[in-house]
Design a protein around this motif. Structure first.
Motif, PDB file in Angstrom:
ATOM      1  N   TYR A  74       0.837  -1.209   0.000  1.00 52.16           N
ATOM      2  CA  TYR A  74       0.000   0.000   0.000  1.00 52.16           C
ATOM      3  C   TYR A  74       0.865   1.250   0.000  1.00 52.16           C
ATOM      4  O   TYR A  74       0.569   2.223  -0.712  1.00 52.16           O
ATOM      5  N   TYR A  75       1.931   1.251   0.802  1.00 44.40           N
ATOM      6  CA  TYR A  75       2.819   2.410   0.834  1.00 44.40           C
ATOM      7  C   TYR A  75       3.420   2.684  -0.535  1.00 44.40           C
ATOM      8  O   TYR A  75       3.522   3.839  -0.967  1.00 44.40           O
ATOM      9  N   PHE A  76       3.818   1.635  -1.232  1.00 46.01           N
ATOM     10  CA  PHE A  76       4.426   1.803  -2.555  1.00 46.01           C
ATOM     11  C   PHE A  76       3.421   2.359  -3.568  1.00 46.01           C
ATOM     12  O   PHE A  76       3.767   3.221  -4.389  1.00 46.01           O
ATOM     13  N   ASP A  77       2.192   1.875  -3.507  1.00 47.74           N
ATOM     14  CA  ASP A  77       1.185   2.296  -4.486  1.00 47.74           C
ATOM     15  C   ASP A  77       0.580   3.656  -4.151  1.00 47.74           C
ATOM     16  O   ASP A  77       0.032   4.325  -5.044  1.00 47.74           O
ATOM     17  N   ASN A  78       0.648   4.069  -2.898  1.00 52.16           N
ATOM     18  CA  ASN A  78       0.033   5.325  -2.460  1.00 52.16           C
ATOM     19  C   ASN A  78       1.036   6.120  -1.629  1.00 52.16           C
ATOM     20  O   ASN A  78       0.805   6.373  -0.433  1.00 52.16           O
ATOM     21  N   LYS A 188       0.073 -19.040  15.757  1.00 47.31           N
ATOM     22  CA  LYS A 188       0.789 -17.921  15.132  1.00 47.31           C
ATOM     23  C   LYS A 188       0.605 -17.943  13.627  1.00 47.31           C
ATOM     24  O   LYS A 188       0.412 -16.889  12.993  1.00 47.31           O
ATOM     25  N   ASN A 189       0.638 -19.115  13.024  1.00 46.41           N
ATOM     26  CA  ASN A 189       0.463 -19.209  11.580  1.00 46.41           C
ATOM     27  C   ASN A 189      -0.985 -19.032  11.154  1.00 46.41           C
ATOM     28  O   ASN A 189      -1.241 -18.611  10.018  1.00 46.41           O
ATOM     29  N   ILE A 190      -1.933 -19.349  12.024  1.00 47.14           N
ATOM     30  CA  ILE A 190      -3.332 -19.011  11.748  1.00 47.14           C
ATOM     31  C   ILE A 190      -3.471 -17.496  11.646  1.00 47.14           C
ATOM     32  O   ILE A 190      -4.173 -16.964  10.778  1.00 47.14           O
ATOM     33  N   VAL A 191      -2.767 -16.803  12.537  1.00 49.94           N
ATOM     34  CA  VAL A 191      -2.752 -15.337  12.499  1.00 49.94           C
ATOM     35  C   VAL A 191      -2.163 -14.850  11.177  1.00 49.94           C
ATOM     36  O   VAL A 191      -2.709 -13.958  10.519  1.00 49.94           O
ATOM     37  N   GLY A 192      -1.037 -15.442  10.784  1.00 44.34           N
ATOM     38  CA  GLY A 192      -0.411 -15.040   9.537  1.00 44.34           C
ATOM     39  C   GLY A 192      -1.251 -15.340   8.315  1.00 44.34           C
ATOM     40  O   GLY A 192      -1.084 -14.711   7.262  1.00 44.34           O
ATOM     41  N   THR A 193      -2.173 -16.300   8.441  1.00 46.53           N
ATOM     42  CA  THR A 193      -3.048 -16.656   7.327  1.00 46.53           C
ATOM     43  C   THR A 193      -4.246 -15.721   7.228  1.00 46.53           C
ATOM     44  O   THR A 193      -4.655 -15.334   6.130  1.00 46.53           O
ATOM     45  N   SER A 194      -4.807 -15.344   8.349  1.00 45.93           N
ATOM     46  CA  SER A 194      -6.040 -14.553   8.355  1.00 45.93           C
ATOM     47  C   SER A 194      -5.796 -13.049   8.319  1.00 45.93           C
ATOM     48  O   SER A 194      -6.580 -12.304   7.707  1.00 45.93           O
ATOM     49  N   CYS A 195      -4.717 -12.589   8.960  1.00 43.70           N
ATOM     50  CA  CYS A 195      -4.494 -11.148   9.072  1.00 43.70           C
ATOM     51  C   CYS A 195      -4.292 -10.432   7.736  1.00 43.70           C
ATOM     52  O   CYS A 195      -4.784  -9.310   7.577  1.00 43.70           O
ATOM     53  N   PRO A 196      -3.550 -10.995   6.767  1.00 40.61           N
ATOM     54  CA  PRO A 196      -3.397 -10.254   5.509  1.00 40.61           C
ATOM     55  C   PRO A 196      -4.719  -9.903   4.843  1.00 40.61           C
ATOM     56  O   PRO A 196      -4.904  -8.775   4.367  1.00 40.61           O
ATOM     57  N   PHE A 197      -5.678 -10.846   4.815  1.00 39.41           N
ATOM     58  CA  PHE A 197      -6.978 -10.551   4.220  1.00 39.41           C
ATOM     59  C   PHE A 197      -7.745  -9.533   5.051  1.00 39.41           C
ATOM     60  O   PHE A 197      -8.402  -8.636   4.511  1.00 39.41           O
ATOM     61  N   LEU A 198      -7.662  -9.670   6.383  1.00 38.31           N
ATOM     62  CA  LEU A 198      -8.345  -8.725   7.258  1.00 38.31           C
ATOM     63  C   LEU A 198      -7.810  -7.312   7.071  1.00 38.31           C
ATOM     64  O   LEU A 198      -8.577  -6.352   6.887  1.00 38.31           O
ATOM     65  N   LEU A 199      -6.482  -7.171   7.102  1.00 38.87           N
ATOM     66  CA  LEU A 199      -5.881  -5.848   6.969  1.00 38.87           C
ATOM     67  C   LEU A 199      -6.072  -5.286   5.560  1.00 38.87           C
ATOM     68  O   LEU A 199      -6.272  -4.081   5.391  1.00 38.87           O
ATOM     69  N   ARG A 200      -6.003  -6.148   4.535  1.00 38.51           N
ATOM     70  CA  ARG A 200      -6.243  -5.684   3.174  1.00 38.51           C
ATOM     71  C   ARG A 200      -7.657  -5.142   3.015  1.00 38.51           C
ATOM     72  O   ARG A 200      -7.882  -4.087   2.395  1.00 38.51           O
ATOM     73  N   ALA A 201      -8.635  -5.844   3.582  1.00 41.16           N
ATOM     74  CA  ALA A 201     -10.023  -5.393   3.494  1.00 41.16           C
ATOM     75  C   ALA A 201     -10.215  -4.067   4.227  1.00 41.16           C
ATOM     76  O   ALA A 201     -10.917  -3.165   3.730  1.00 41.16           O
ATOM     77  N   LEU A 202      -9.589  -3.928   5.388  1.00 42.36           N
ATOM     78  CA  LEU A 202      -9.714  -2.679   6.144  1.00 42.36           C
ATOM     79  C   LEU A 202      -9.052  -1.518   5.422  1.00 42.36           C
ATOM     80  O   LEU A 202      -9.598  -0.407   5.366  1.00 42.36           O
ATOM     81  N   ILE A 203      -7.869  -1.764   4.852  1.00 48.61           N
ATOM     82  CA  ILE A 203      -7.159  -0.693   4.141  1.00 48.61           C
ATOM     83  C   ILE A 203      -7.945  -0.250   2.911  1.00 48.61           C
ATOM     84  O   ILE A 203      -8.086   0.952   2.640  1.00 48.61           O
ATOM     85  N   ASP A 204      -8.452  -1.214   2.140  1.00 41.97           N
ATOM     86  CA  ASP A 204      -9.195  -0.869   0.928  1.00 41.97           C
ATOM     87  C   ASP A 204     -10.486  -0.123   1.243  1.00 41.97           C
ATOM     88  O   ASP A 204     -10.952   0.702   0.445  1.00 41.97           O
ATOM     89  N   THR A 205     -11.068  -0.410   2.410  1.00 43.55           N
ATOM     90  CA  THR A 205     -12.362   0.199   2.755  1.00 43.55           C
ATOM     91  C   THR A 205     -12.192   1.527   3.483  1.00 43.55           C
ATOM     92  O   THR A 205     -12.888   2.505   3.189  1.00 43.55           O
ATOM     93  N   TYR A 206     -11.265   1.566   4.446  1.00 38.14           N
ATOM     94  CA  TYR A 206     -11.168   2.739   5.325  1.00 38.14           C
ATOM     95  C   TYR A 206      -9.850   3.506   5.196  1.00 38.14           C
ATOM     96  O   TYR A 206      -9.711   4.577   5.788  1.00 38.14           O
ATOM     97  N   GLY A 207      -8.861   2.963   4.490  1.00 34.27           N
ATOM     98  CA  GLY A 207      -7.569   3.619   4.414  1.00 34.27           C
ATOM     99  C   GLY A 207      -6.635   3.118   5.504  1.00 34.27           C
ATOM    100  O   GLY A 207      -7.070   2.508   6.487  1.00 34.27           O
ATOM    101  N   TYR A 208      -5.342   3.394   5.344  1.00 42.88           N
ATOM    102  CA  TYR A 208      -4.375   2.813   6.278  1.00 42.88           C
ATOM    103  C   TYR A 208      -4.431   3.470   7.652  1.00 42.88           C
ATOM    104  O   TYR A 208      -4.134   2.838   8.667  1.00 42.88           O
ATOM    105  N   GLN A 209      -4.816   4.758   7.739  1.00 46.56           N
ATOM    106  CA  GLN A 209      -4.844   5.433   9.039  1.00 46.56           C
ATOM    107  C   GLN A 209      -5.921   4.843   9.948  1.00 46.56           C
ATOM    108  O   GLN A 209      -5.659   4.519  11.114  1.00 46.56           O
ATOM    109  N   THR A 210      -7.119   4.693   9.424  1.00 43.67           N
ATOM    110  CA  THR A 210      -8.201   4.084  10.219  1.00 43.67           C
ATOM    111  C   THR A 210      -7.885   2.629  10.528  1.00 43.67           C
ATOM    112  O   THR A 210      -8.212   2.127  11.611  1.00 43.67           O
TER     113      THR A 210
END
Length: 470
Positions: A74-78, A188-210
Motif C-alpha cells: 500500500y505504501y508503494f502504491d500510495n 501464530k500461523n493461523i494469524v499469519g493466514t487470516s491477518c493479511p486478508f483482514l488488513l487488506r479489506a480494512l485498508i481498501d475500505t477505510y484507508g491505512y490510518q483508520t
C-alpha cells in the motif's frame, strides 16, 4: 457378677471410640484424595487456560509483523511520506529483529528475579504497542514509520511475548512441552493466514490510518483478555519471597549452543525475505493482481498451521526416534530447495509455480521454530550428564535472540540486494529479474542453516545403530 457387669460397659464404650477414630481416618483419607483430585483438575484447567491464552496472544504479538507486506504494498502504491521509499522494505524485518533481539534480555529479567511481575510487564507491553500503532497512523515521514512500526511497537510486543512464553514453558515442563510450543506456533500461523486478508479489506475500505487505529483496539482488547488467562507458575511466584538464585550459564561452555545459534542466524536471515517481498514480486514481476499478491502472503503462512504442530510432534515422538539436529536440519534444507527450484524458475504470469513456492517454503520455514524444543531437550540432557544446572527459559530466550540477529541482517541485506541488479542476462526466469539476488540470498542462507547442523553430525555415532539393525 458386679465385676462382669462393670466390665461390659467399659468394653462397649471403648469399641465405639476406636471405631470412631477409624472412621475419621477413612474420612480424612477420602478428603485428601478429593483435594488431590481437585488440585490435579485445577492444574489441568490452568494449563488449558495457559495454552488458550498463549494462542490468542499470537494475534496482537505477530499479526502486524507477519502481515506487513500488505502495508508495504500500500505504501508503494500510495506514497505520501517524506523520505526514501525503499526504507519501507526494512520495517517488517526490523520489527521482527527488534522483537527477537530483545528477548534474551527480557527472558533473563523475568525467568527468576522478576518472575512475579510477568503479568504487569505484559500489560505494560500492551500499552507501548498500542501507543506506537496509534501514533504511526499520523506518520508523515518514513523515519517515523520505521520508529513506531519497526521499533517501539516491536518492543511492546516483545514485552508481551517474553514473560508469557516463559510461563507456557513452565506449565508444560514435562515431555509435552515441545508439542505445546508447536500448538502455539500453529496459532501464530493461523494469524499469519487470516491477518493479511483482514488488513487488506480494512485498508481498501477505510484507508491505512483508520486501519492502524482499528488494529490498536484489537491489540489492546485481545492482549488484556489473554494475559489474565496466564498466571505465573507457583514455583516462580515463591521466588519473590526468597532470594532468587542466579541464572546458570554453564551451557555457554558447550559447543551445541553455538552450532544451533549459527544455524538459526542463517535460517532466519533468509526467512524474512519472502515474507517481506513476495507480494511486491507478485505484482511487479509476475504481473499478478492485488488479490493474487495478497494470496501469496496468506499461502506463505497457512501451511505453518500444520507444520508447527507436526515438527513439534516429531521432536517429541517416541516411535520415530530422530535426533534434534536431524529434525532441525529438515526445514532449512527443504526451504533452500523450494527457493532454487520453485521461486527461482518462476516465469512472468506463472502463478502456479509461485503458489507452490509459497506453500512449500511457508510449510518448512514456519515449522522450524517448533524444532527448538528438541534443541532444548538436547542441551538439557548434556547439562544433566555433566551434573550442571540449566534454565530452559533462558535458553529459549537466547535462541530467539540469535534469530533476531538473522532477521536484522537479512532485512539490511535485502534492501541492498534489491538495488544490485540482475545476476542473469536471461530475464525469463525469476533469477534474471531484479529480485534474482534476493532469491539467491534466500536459498543460500537457508541451505547454510541446515548445513551448519549437519556439520556437527558424526557418522561414527550412526554406525553402531546400523550394525545392530542389520
Amino acid at each position: 457378677m458386679r465385676e462382669h457387669g462393670g466390665s461390659a460397659p467399659m468394653e462397649s464404650t471403648q469399641f465405639p471410640r476406636g471405631g470412631g477414630r477409624d472412621t475419621r481416618e477413612v474420612e480424612q483419607m477420602v478428603m485428601d484424595e478429593e483435594q488431590a483430585d481437585l488440585r490435579q483438575l485445577e492444574s489441568k484447567r490452568t494449563k488449558l487456560f495457559v495454552l488458550i491464552g498463549s494462542g490468542i496472544l499470537q494475534l496482537p504479538i505477530w499479526g502486524f509483523a507477519m502481515s506487513y507486506g500488505v502495508f508495504q504494498e500500500y505504501y508503494f502504491d500510495n506514497w505520501i511520506f517524506e523520505g526514501n521509499r525503499n526504507i519501507t522494505g526494512v520495517i517488517g524485518t526490523t520489527a521482527n529483529g527488534v522483537m527477537y533481539l530483545s528477548m534474551p534480555f527480557l527472558f533473563a529479567l523475568f525467568t527468576r528475579r522478576w518472575a512475579h511481575r510477568r503479568q504487569l510487564a505484559a500489560l505494560c507491553g500492551t500499552v507501548i504497542a498500542c501507543v506506537s500503532f496509534f501514533l504511526s497512523s499520523y506518520s508523515t515521514t518514513v523515519w517515523h514509520l520505521l520508529a513506531t512500526q519497526g521499533v517501539t511497537s516491536a518492543l511492546g510486543c516483545a514485552l508481551i511475548y517474553s514473560p508469557i512464553t516463559l510461563s507456557l514453558g513452565e506449565w508444560y515442563s514435562t515431555s509435552n512441552r515441545t508439542l505445546a510450543y508447536g500448538i502455539v506456533l500453529s496459532c501464530k500461523n493461523i494469524v499469519g493466514t487470516s491477518c493479511p486478508f483482514l488488513l487488506r479489506a480494512l485498508i481498501d475500505t477505510y484507508g491505512y490510518q483508520t486501519t492502524l487505529k482499528a488494529w490498536t483496539a484489537i491489540v489492546g482488547g485481545l492482549s488484556i483478555f489473554a494475559i489474565f488467562l496466564i498466571p505465573t507458575h507457583p514455583s516462580k511466584v515463591s521466588m519473590s519471597r526468597t532470594r532468587a538464585r542466579r541464572i546458570p550459564w554453564y551451557f555457554l561452555r558447550h559447543r551445541t549452543i553455538y552450532f544451533y545459534s549459527i544455524a538459526i542466524i542463517f535460517q532466519s536471515s533468509g526467512y524474512g525475505i519472502p515474507q517481506t517481498y513476495l507480494s511486491t514480486y507478485a505484482r511487479e514481476i509476475a504481473s499478478l493482481s492485488q488479490t493474487s499478491s495478497t494470496l501469496m502472503l496468506v499461502l506463505f503462512n497457512a501451511p505453518g498451521i500444520i507444520a508447527s504442530s507436526f515438527f513439534g510432534w516429531l521432536s517429541d515422538n517416541k516411535r520415530i526416534t530422530l535426533s534434534a539436529q536431524t529434525v532441525s536440519a529438515i526445514p532449512p534444507v527443504c526451504c533452500a530447495l523450494a527457493t532454487f527450484i520453485f521461486w527461482g524458475l518462476t516465469t512472468q504470469g506463472a502463478i502456479g509455480l509461485l503458489l507452490v513456492f509459497s506453500m512449500t517454503f511457508g510449510f518448512f520455514s514456519s515449522g522450524y521454530s517448533a524444532t527448538w524444543g528438541g534443541m532444548l531437550k538436547q542441551m538439557e540432557s548434556e547439562s544433566a550428564e555433566r551434573n550442571e544446572a540449566v534454565d530452559p527459559g533462558m535458553l529459549y530466550g537466547l535462541l530467539n535472540g540469535v534469530r533476531g540477529i538473522g532477521y536484522a541482517s537479512g532485512g539490511i541485506a535485502g534492501v541492498g540486494l534489491l538495488n544490485t541488479g540482475t545476476i542473469l542476462a536471461n530475464q525469463r526466469f525469476a533469477f534474471g529479474t531484479s529480485y534474482g539476488p534476493l532469491i539467491l540470498f534466500t536459498g543460500l542462507s537457508s541451505l547454510l542453516g541446515g548445513w551448519v547442523v549437519l556439520w556437527r553430525w558424526n557418522p561414527k555415532r550412526l554406525l553402531p545403530v546400523v550394525l545392530r539393525g542389520s
